[in-house]
Design a protein around this motif. Structure first.
Motif, PDB file in Angstrom:
ATOM      1  N   THR A 143       0.873  -1.172   0.000  1.00 38.47           N
ATOM      2  CA  THR A 143       0.000   0.000   0.000  1.00 38.47           C
ATOM      3  C   THR A 143       0.907   1.217   0.000  1.00 38.47           C
ATOM      4  O   THR A 143       2.014   1.172   0.531  1.00 38.47           O
ATOM      5  CB  THR A 143      -0.898   0.047   1.248  1.00 38.47           C
ATOM      6  OG1 THR A 143      -0.059  -0.006   2.399  1.00 38.47           O
ATOM      7  CG2 THR A 143      -1.857  -1.113   1.272  1.00 38.47           C
ATOM      8  N   ARG A 144       0.450   2.267  -0.653  1.00 37.96           N
ATOM      9  CA  ARG A 144       1.306   3.444  -0.823  1.00 37.96           C
ATOM     10  C   ARG A 144       0.587   4.682  -0.331  1.00 37.96           C
ATOM     11  O   ARG A 144      -0.641   4.706  -0.269  1.00 37.96           O
ATOM     12  CB  ARG A 144       1.661   3.618  -2.304  1.00 37.96           C
ATOM     13  CG  ARG A 144       2.449   2.464  -2.899  1.00 37.96           C
ATOM     14  CD  ARG A 144       2.242   2.341  -4.387  1.00 37.96           C
ATOM     15  NE  ARG A 144       0.849   2.232  -4.756  1.00 37.96           N
ATOM     16  CZ  ARG A 144       0.130   1.134  -4.637  1.00 37.96           C
ATOM     17  NH1 ARG A 144       0.686   0.026  -4.169  1.00 37.96           N
ATOM     18  NH2 ARG A 144      -1.148   1.114  -4.959  1.00 37.96           N
ATOM     19  N   SER A 145       1.344   5.695   0.012  1.00 43.19           N
ATOM     20  CA  SER A 145       0.695   6.964   0.353  1.00 43.19           C
ATOM     21  C   SER A 145       1.342   8.084  -0.439  1.00 43.19           C
ATOM     22  O   SER A 145       2.550   8.075  -0.694  1.00 43.19           O
ATOM     23  CB  SER A 145       0.807   7.221   1.862  1.00 43.19           C
ATOM     24  OG  SER A 145       2.160   7.389   2.209  1.00 43.19           O
ATOM     25  N   ARG A 146       0.504   9.044  -0.844  1.00 38.25           N
ATOM     26  CA  ARG A 146       0.980  10.158  -1.662  1.00 38.25           C
ATOM     27  C   ARG A 146       1.691  11.179  -0.778  1.00 38.25           C
ATOM     28  O   ARG A 146       1.247  11.462   0.329  1.00 38.25           O
ATOM     29  CB  ARG A 146      -0.210  10.791  -2.383  1.00 38.25           C
ATOM     30  CG  ARG A 146       0.149  11.905  -3.322  1.00 38.25           C
ATOM     31  CD  ARG A 146      -0.993  12.160  -4.294  1.00 38.25           C
ATOM     32  NE  ARG A 146      -1.089  11.147  -5.328  1.00 38.25           N
ATOM     33  CZ  ARG A 146      -0.271  11.049  -6.385  1.00 38.25           C
ATOM     34  NH1 ARG A 146       0.716  11.894  -6.522  1.00 38.25           N
ATOM     35  NH2 ARG A 146      -0.441  10.109  -7.282  1.00 38.25           N
ATOM     36  N   GLN A 147       2.807  11.708  -1.266  1.00 31.70           N
ATOM     37  CA  GLN A 147       3.579  12.680  -0.491  1.00 31.70           C
ATOM     38  C   GLN A 147       3.971  13.841  -1.394  1.00 31.70           C
ATOM     39  O   GLN A 147       3.962  13.717  -2.614  1.00 31.70           O
ATOM     40  CB  GLN A 147       4.857  12.032   0.062  1.00 31.70           C
ATOM     41  CG  GLN A 147       4.642  10.809   0.923  1.00 31.70           C
ATOM     42  CD  GLN A 147       4.019  11.116   2.269  1.00 31.70           C
ATOM     43  OE1 GLN A 147       3.920  12.294   2.648  1.00 31.70           O
ATOM     44  NE2 GLN A 147       3.585  10.079   2.977  1.00 31.70           N
ATOM     45  N   THR A 148       4.348  14.944  -0.787  1.00 27.30           N
ATOM     46  CA  THR A 148       4.826  16.064  -1.595  1.00 27.30           C
ATOM     47  C   THR A 148       6.218  15.754  -2.108  1.00 27.30           C
ATOM     48  O   THR A 148       6.978  15.023  -1.465  1.00 27.30           O
ATOM     49  CB  THR A 148       4.903  17.353  -0.754  1.00 27.30           C
ATOM     50  OG1 THR A 148       5.766  17.097   0.344  1.00 27.30           O
ATOM     51  CG2 THR A 148       3.528  17.767  -0.268  1.00 27.30           C
TER      52      THR A 148
END
Lengths: 317, 319
Positions: free
Chosen positions: A72-77
């Motif tokens: 699972t991935r999370s969006r980051q700046t």
């Protein structure tokens, strides 16, 4: 007529007939394979290639689908991602190209493991119970034998949803709901009827004289069963096991209605793999491909038993 | 010598099982052993098949709701049965189901028998190609349904691309899963793709069971190939074809996995087969009593139709 043709029996098809039949069957087989091949190709596409139109046959292979399946991935700046150290592993670097970081493993592996445990567990149980009962029905005078056999078969006619509600209530009461044991018992009960019917056919074929000879040699009935009948019934047991395994591996209705987390198998899980903006097709394709591999390998390896098993079932009903 | 071999046998046995157990098993009569062998299966089926079925029957006469267990259960008699049998929505679902069963079974039987007939010609490599043809039926209907939704995507799907390529229409102009007239056929296509091999296998078993000497006799009588097919092949294989129809008919009457994944019953209720209606009532609106009654009606229907059909099958067999 030349001697070459008369050497064949009259029922042998001619070379032309064979070629004609062969080409039609091959054509059908190729058409039938296209969806399967397509899904396997999609597993190795990048998300952009997977949804391009016209569909791409030539593409640059990518492992993004598999990475998305397992993590699972999370969006980051971008600033945050730059502040991190070097990417950890292949999936992390693929994720970072899309401004994301790997947040953790996905649920695919546990679901797959559940599938393995439940399918193999119920197959072993169903075949074991089925073999014993089939022997019992084949060799002993059981009161109401035909009625019992029909009763065993009729349990297969029930639509799964018809019994799903009470099973759900029953499992909730006795604490079996959403457990692997509960699912194993459930699939065993569905499979055992088929196992009894198939195996009875095979065991009927083994001459009784073998056991009688063994018993004259001093074996008990039980020993005769274990040492004489079981080895003779191996092919039948293998064929039955394949059918039970295919059913338990593929089952969806009970799994989706009766499990929610702990004991959920892969079939209800694969369709709900969602990426950003809808279904993540490469990940779904990767999950599907991995899920298909065991059963395809199994089918190819054991096709002789399979044909025999189906034939037996069909002839003996 | 005799004593020696007997004692070695006992020690051998003692390795296998504990002596107490061995003695007990030895002492069993055939009758006890028979029951010992059969009982576990019967108990399991009673616990996980028959007991739930009886419970379903009981629930179908009550107002019970599985999500409101503390509401007192009231005995309603045959109210649910009456409301279901007079509900036009239910009849519509049954009609949709009937259409599916008829079309899928028809297509699968024709294609399956045709393939079996061709494979029976034993061309070179028929084993390999048969195995390839068998693959779809080994897969999970749910997973198959899911990946066909991908192939049916109007903008990106392979199926639409191929059809568009051959018909010259724009691929996005027809939505296999979103169009009221096309979506039932979308499911029929997938079902036929998946289960034709199953019918083929049973038909192949039937064709292989026809002894060669009948054809040899026909050949001696100078019967044409066409005549041989109509007078020997088809009638001799008929019980098998009927068997395949029975199995596919029962299975497709219960069809759930594939439809649930492909269309979920939509668009509107054009593909809402009985199992989907049942699932909605049971696990979405939690009308347990109502859905139990519907389940019983479905079960009785399958059971009744199957019984009538089996009688016909036996008549054909004994001919």
């Amino acid at each position: 007529m030349t001697s070459a043709t008369t050497a064949h029996s009259v029922v042998e098809p001619s070379a032309t007939t064979r070629r004609f039949a062969g080409s039609l069957v091959v054509l059908y087989a190729i058409i039938t394979m296209i969806p399967l091949v397509w899904i396997m190709l999609t597993a190795f596409k990048s998300p952009d290639d997977a949804i391009s139109y016209p569909p791409k046959v030539m593409f640059k292979p990518s492992l993004e689908g598999f990475c998305n399946l397992f993590t699972t991935r999370s969006r980051q700046t971008p600033e945050f991602i730059r502040s991190l150290g070097p990417p950890q592993g292949l999936c992390d670097s693929i994720a970072r190209d899309r401004n994301m970081v790997v947040a953790g493993p996905s649920n695919y592996v546990p679901r797959f493991v559940n599938s393995l445990i439940i399918a193999f567990g119920s197959t072993v149980l169903a075949v074991a119970l089925g073999t014993l009962s089939a022997y019992g029905f084949s060799r002993f005078r059981v009161p109401l034998k035909d009625d019992l056999l029909f009763f065993i078969l009729s349990t297969r006619m029930m639509p799964p949803i018809a019994v799903a509600i009470p099973i759900y209530l029953m499992y909730r009461t006795i604490g079996l709901s959403d457990t692997r044991l509960g699912m194993i018992l459930l699939y065993t009960s569905v499979n055992v009827s088929l196992a009894v019917w198939l195996l009875k056919g095979f065991i009927d074929e083994i001459p009784r004289e073998y056991e009688e000879a063994a018993m004259i040699d001093g074996y008990t009935r039980f020993q005769a069963f274990v040492k004489v009948v079981l080895p003779q019934a191996t092919t039948g047991i293998a064929a039955t096991a394949i059918f039970c395994l295919i059913f338990a591996w593929n089952e969806y209705a009970f799994a989706v209605l009766l499990t929610s987390g702990n004991a959920q198998t892969a079939p209800p899980f694969i369709p709900i793999i969602i990426g950003e903006g809808g279904q993540d097709w490469p990940a779904v394709a990767a999950g599907t491909t991995l899920f298909l591999v065991p059963i395809v390998v199994f089918t190819v390896l054991l096709r002789k038993h399979l044909l025999r098993g189906i034939t037996f079932g069909a002839v003996r009903k | 010598m005799n004593e020696l071999s007997a004692s070695s046998q006992i020690t051998y046995r003692a390795v296998m099982v504990r002596p107490g157990v061995a003695r007990r098993i030895r002492g069993l009569s055939d009758r006890t052993l028979a029951w010992l062998f059969i009982t576990p299966t019967i108990v399991l089926l009673l616990a996980i098949n028959i007991f739930p079925l009886l419970w379903t029957i009981y629930l179908s006469f009550t107002n019970y709701r599985a999500n409101r267990a503390n509401v007192p259960t009231i005995w309603l008699g045959t109210d649910w049965y009456q409301s279901i049998l007079t509900d036009p929505d239910i009849w519509a679902a049954m009609q949709v189901t009937a259409h599916f069963v008829i079309w899928t079974v028809l297509i699968e039987t024709v294609l399956g028998f045709g393939l079996a007939y061709l494979i029976d010609k034993k061309f070179r490599g028929h084993g390999l190609w048969t195995t390839i043809i068998l693959l779809p039926m080994m897969l999970s209907p749910a997973v198959v349904g899911n990946f066909w939704t991908f192939l049916y995507q109007p903008q990106i799907g392979l199926f639409n691309y191929v059809v568009a390529f051959f018909t010259g229409r724009a691929a996005s102009s027809f939505q296999m899963l979103g169009d009221v007239t096309l979506s039932p056929w979308a499911i029929v296509i997938v079902d036929a793709w998946m289960w034709t091999p199953y019918v083929m296998l049973i038909c192949l078993a039937g064709l292989r069971s026809i002894p060669d000497y009948i054809y040899e006799a026909a050949e001696v009588d100078r019967a044409s190939k066409w005549r041989q097919f109509w007078s020997i092949t088809l009638p001799m294989a008929l019980p098998f074809i009927m068997l395949a129809v029975l199995f596919r008919g029962i299975e497709n009457f219960k069809m759930f996995d594939m439809v649930n994944l492909l269309t979920g019953g939509g668009p509107g209720s054009t593909t809402e087969v009985a199992s989907i209606t049942l699932k909605r009532a049971a696990f979405e609106s939690w009308r347990t009593g109502y859905s139990s009654a519907f389940a019983i009606i479905l079960f009785v229907t399958v059971f009744g139709l199957a019984n009538i059909y089996v009688k016909a099958l036996n008549k054909v067999k004994s001919r």
